[in-house]
Design a protein around this motif. Structure first.
Motif, PDB file in Angstrom:
ATOM      1  N   PHE A   1      55.217 -19.034  60.631  1.00 62.38           N
ATOM      2  CA  PHE A   1      56.558 -19.607  60.621  1.00 62.38           C
ATOM      3  C   PHE A   1      57.572 -18.619  60.032  1.00 62.38           C
ATOM      4  O   PHE A   1      58.706 -18.522  60.515  1.00 62.38           O
ATOM      5  CB  PHE A   1      56.588 -20.939  59.859  1.00 62.38           C
TER       6      PHE A   1
ATOM      7  N   TYR B   1      58.422 -15.930  62.634  1.00 66.70           N
ATOM      8  CA  TYR B   1      59.407 -16.430  63.593  1.00 66.70           C
ATOM      9  C   TYR B   1      60.803 -16.407  62.982  1.00 66.70           C
ATOM     10  O   TYR B   1      61.761 -16.001  63.627  1.00 66.70           O
ATOM     11  CB  TYR B   1      59.063 -17.855  64.041  1.00 66.70           C
TER      12      TYR B   1
ATOM     13  N   THR C   1      55.258 -29.952  56.567  1.00 67.81           N
ATOM     14  CA  THR C   1      55.269 -28.949  57.643  1.00 67.81           C
ATOM     15  C   THR C   1      54.870 -29.598  58.963  1.00 67.81           C
ATOM     16  O   THR C   1      55.520 -29.386  59.994  1.00 67.81           O
ATOM     17  CB  THR C   1      54.296 -27.798  57.302  1.00 67.81           C
TER      18      THR C   1
ATOM     19  N   THR D   1      57.156 -30.245  62.314  1.00 65.00           N
ATOM     20  CA  THR D   1      56.683 -29.723  63.598  1.00 65.00           C
ATOM     21  C   THR D   1      56.647 -30.812  64.661  1.00 65.00           C
ATOM     22  O   THR D   1      57.170 -30.633  65.772  1.00 65.00           O
ATOM     23  CB  THR D   1      55.287 -29.087  63.430  1.00 65.00           C
TER      24      THR D   1
ATOM     25  N   ASN E   1      60.314 -29.780  66.072  1.00 64.20           N
ATOM     26  CA  ASN E   1      60.051 -28.589  66.879  1.00 64.20           C
ATOM     27  C   ASN E   1      59.325 -28.894  68.188  1.00 64.20           C
ATOM     28  O   ASN E   1      59.702 -28.367  69.236  1.00 64.20           O
ATOM     29  CB  ASN E   1      59.313 -27.533  66.065  1.00 64.20           C
TER      30      ASN E   1
ATOM     31  N   ASN F   1      62.525 -24.609  61.796  1.00 64.63           N
ATOM     32  CA  ASN F   1      61.440 -23.641  61.605  1.00 64.63           C
ATOM     33  C   ASN F   1      61.543 -23.006  60.223  1.00 64.63           C
ATOM     34  O   ASN F   1      60.524 -22.795  59.558  1.00 64.63           O
ATOM     35  CB  ASN F   1      61.454 -22.560  62.683  1.00 64.63           C
TER      36      ASN F   1
ATOM     37  N   ARG G   1      60.110 -25.472  57.802  1.00 67.02           N
ATOM     38  CA  ARG G   1      58.646 -25.512  57.760  1.00 67.02           C
ATOM     39  C   ARG G   1      58.067 -24.206  57.246  1.00 67.02           C
ATOM     40  O   ARG G   1      56.978 -24.212  56.667  1.00 67.02           O
ATOM     41  CB  ARG G   1      58.050 -25.947  59.096  1.00 67.02           C
ATOM     42  N   ALA G   2      58.778 -23.114  57.386  1.00 66.25           N
ATOM     43  CA  ALA G   2      58.338 -21.871  56.733  1.00 66.25           C
ATOM     44  C   ALA G   2      58.369 -22.073  55.217  1.00 66.25           C
ATOM     45  O   ALA G   2      57.460 -21.637  54.507  1.00 66.25           O
ATOM     46  CB  ALA G   2      59.226 -20.694  57.144  1.00 66.25           C
TER      47      ALA G   2
END
Length: 166
Positions: free
Chosen positions: A24, A27, A99, A103, A107, A141, A144-145
């Motif tokens: 993550f 990205y 996370t 997602t 996402n 994102n 979640r990273a």
């Protein structure tokens, strides 16, 4: 033998969570920045292919294995010594759960909408499709990273606590 199993599951939970945090993060700090500099057709085409190709064992094993291993580690710690690590294991589970929630709630639906838009050559307004996807996908994102990196940090801390790994 029990301590070795507990150590192995904690190490595996840490490794799989770290792999996902790294994905993550990569990205956030490179892939999406690079794609952000491309034209709309290239962006949509690349993201559609990435979303298809990422569903593979190299991704799915750590993505789905991390929460299973975190729970297993917590159970093994409950059954032995090293309970000082338990709050960190629980925190890692909650953070990694966040996370997964991001997602599956944000996402993946965005990925599905991008796929449903069709092949880039058949999309009338590529800019609108990209606009409906890119900013929101990137923002979540990054979230979640952050949650997966925090989960990884909790597991690393659990590894170094006295008695947590036997």
């Amino acid at each position: 033998m029990f301590e070795m199993l507990r150590s192995a599951t904690l190490a595996a939970a840490t490794l799989t969570t770290g792999l996902m945090a790294g994905l993550f993060y990569a990205y956030a700090c490179s892939v999406m920045l690079g794609l952000g500099r491309t034209d709309d057709r290239t962006f949509v085409d690349a993201m559609q292919w990435i979303n298809v190709k990422i569903i593979n064992g190299w991704f799915l094993v750590p993505f789905l294995g991390a929460p299973i291993l975190i729970v297993l580690t917590g159970v093994l710690i409950l059954r032995g010594d090293g309970r000082s690590a338990l709050p960190w294991i629980v925190a890692a589970f909650v953070l990694y759960g966040m996370t997964l929630a991001i997602t599956f709630a944000v996402n993946v639906p965005l990925n599905n909408r991008l796929a449903a838009a069709g092949a880039p050559d058949d999309i009338a307004d590529l800019a609108a499709v990209r606009e409906a996807f890119e900013t929101t996908w990137n923002r979540w994102n990054i979230a979640r990273a952050g949650t997966s990196t925090a989960a990884f940090g909790c597991l690393v801390w659990a590894l170094v606590l006295p008695g947590s790994t036997g």
